[in-house]
Design an enzyme around this catalytic site. Structure first.
Site, PDB file in Angstrom:
ATOM      1  N   ARG A  65       0.816  -1.206   0.000  1.00  0.00           N
ATOM      2  CA  ARG A  65       0.000   0.000   0.000  1.00  0.00           C
ATOM      3  C   ARG A  65       0.852   1.260   0.000  1.00  0.00           C
ATOM      4  NH1 ARG A  65      -4.633  -1.342   4.558  1.00  0.00           N
ATOM      5  NH2 ARG A  65      -5.333  -3.344   3.692  1.00  0.00           N
ATOM      6  N   TYR A  69       0.364   4.403  -2.473  1.00  0.00           N
ATOM      7  CA  TYR A  69       0.059   5.730  -1.957  1.00  0.00           C
ATOM      8  C   TYR A  69       1.107   6.761  -2.393  1.00  0.00           C
ATOM      9  CZ  TYR A  69      -3.256   3.272   1.072  1.00  0.00           C
ATOM     10  OH  TYR A  69      -4.279   2.497   1.551  1.00  0.00           O
ATOM     11  N   TYR A  91     -13.555   8.898  -2.334  1.00  0.00           N
ATOM     12  CA  TYR A  91     -14.863   8.504  -1.803  1.00  0.00           C
ATOM     13  C   TYR A  91     -14.872   8.635  -0.281  1.00  0.00           C
ATOM     14  CZ  TYR A  91     -12.816   3.951  -0.583  1.00  0.00           C
ATOM     15  OH  TYR A  91     -12.038   2.949  -0.051  1.00  0.00           O
ATOM     16  N   HIS A  93     -15.050  10.545   3.248  1.00  0.00           N
ATOM     17  CA  HIS A  93     -14.386  11.756   3.728  1.00  0.00           C
ATOM     18  C   HIS A  93     -12.920  11.662   3.302  1.00  0.00           C
ATOM     19  CE1 HIS A  93     -12.578  14.733   6.312  1.00  0.00           C
ATOM     20  NE2 HIS A  93     -13.733  15.044   6.876  1.00  0.00           N
TER      21      HIS A  93
END
Length: 266
Positions: A65, A69, A91, A93
């Protein structure tokens, strides 16, 4: 010309939860990058900004990840560094369980660039509404599932507990559709030390489309490893007990103890 990064949220449920602020930023930005989980929201973003690009292209099965990112963050910042207004739409908050949004804003500001975040409707907001939970009544603690285990968090049994991403507990790579029952059992063992195996919990998933209903599955904590979990599953653990008020603190605060269920002194 100074660049600007505007990070916005599109809400959890398609169309209806996208704020006017989010729509305005998407429509006016020089370039738009987004992560959407349903085709309706994706279509709306592309209608507002035909050249919008999906950041999901950086996801690869098994890829860490952190690497995904980092690629997202660099993509968002490239246009800002070039002096353009960039909108990044996520998507829910954009500041809740979205590492690249915070990272991009932090880096932009460190470089003297303008960066803002507009709030959106999160899965937490949907959970409060769908389960009828007011966190002001009993309190509420929240943890990501892997964080909860690795840092040996200890919940308060008199308060509500929300554990996010239980379907991906112990998985630091992107593996959609895969859940690890062995790691879920470890989570159950840790929670059972506080709540007991027979405590009734809720597996929750917010509705993402107007025609859908949320997943609300009540079950014993012991049965959680057998539940149909997904990477979107959240665990809600109701309080096991009610904490007694402290008369000494009530007196120090000059409060009426009757409001907390205490009988007046004779």
């Amino acid at each position: 010309m100074s660049g600007l990064l505007a990070v916005v949220g599109t809400g959890i449920k398609a169309v209806g939860q996208m704020t006017l602020d989010a729509r305005a930023w998407i429509a006016s930005a020089h370039e738009v990058h987004y992560v959407a989980t349903d085709p309706i929201t994706e279509g709306m973003i592309r209608q507002l900004s035909p050249g919008a690009q999906s950041l999901t292209r950086f996801y690869e099965v098994g890829r860490a990840r952190h690497d995904t990112y980092e690629a997202m963050t660099q993509t968002m910042l490239a246009g800002v560094r070039a002096g353009r207004t960039v909108c990044a739409a996520f998507y829910g908050h954009p500041g809740v369980f979205v590492y690249p949004s915070h990272d991009a804003i932090r880096r932009a500001r460190a470089e003297g660039l303008r960066a803002i975040m507009e709030p959106g409707v999160s899965a937490e907001d949907c959970l409060f509404a769908d389960l009828g939970l007011d966190p002001a009544v009993v309190g509420c603690a929240q943890f990501e599932a892997t964080d909860f285990l690795v840092y040996r968090r200890r919940p308060d049994p008199s308060a509500a507990l929300i554990v996010w991403q239980i379907g991906a507990v112990g998985d630091l790579a992107w593996n959609p559709g895969r859940t690890n029952a062995d790691n879920v059992r470890i989570l159950v063992e840790e929670l059972a030390a506080t709540y007991g195996m027979d405590h009734v919990v809720v597996v929750y998933e917010a509705a993402t489309l107007p025609t859908c209903v949320p997943v609300i599955l009540h079950l014993r904590l012991a049965d959680l490893p057998l539940a149909p979990l997904t990477t979107a599953s959240t665990l809600f653990v109701p309080p096991r007990e009610r904490r007694a008020p402290d008369p000494a603190m009530i007196a120090r605060l000059a409060l009426d103890g009757r409001q907390f269920g205490l009988e007046p002194a004779p």
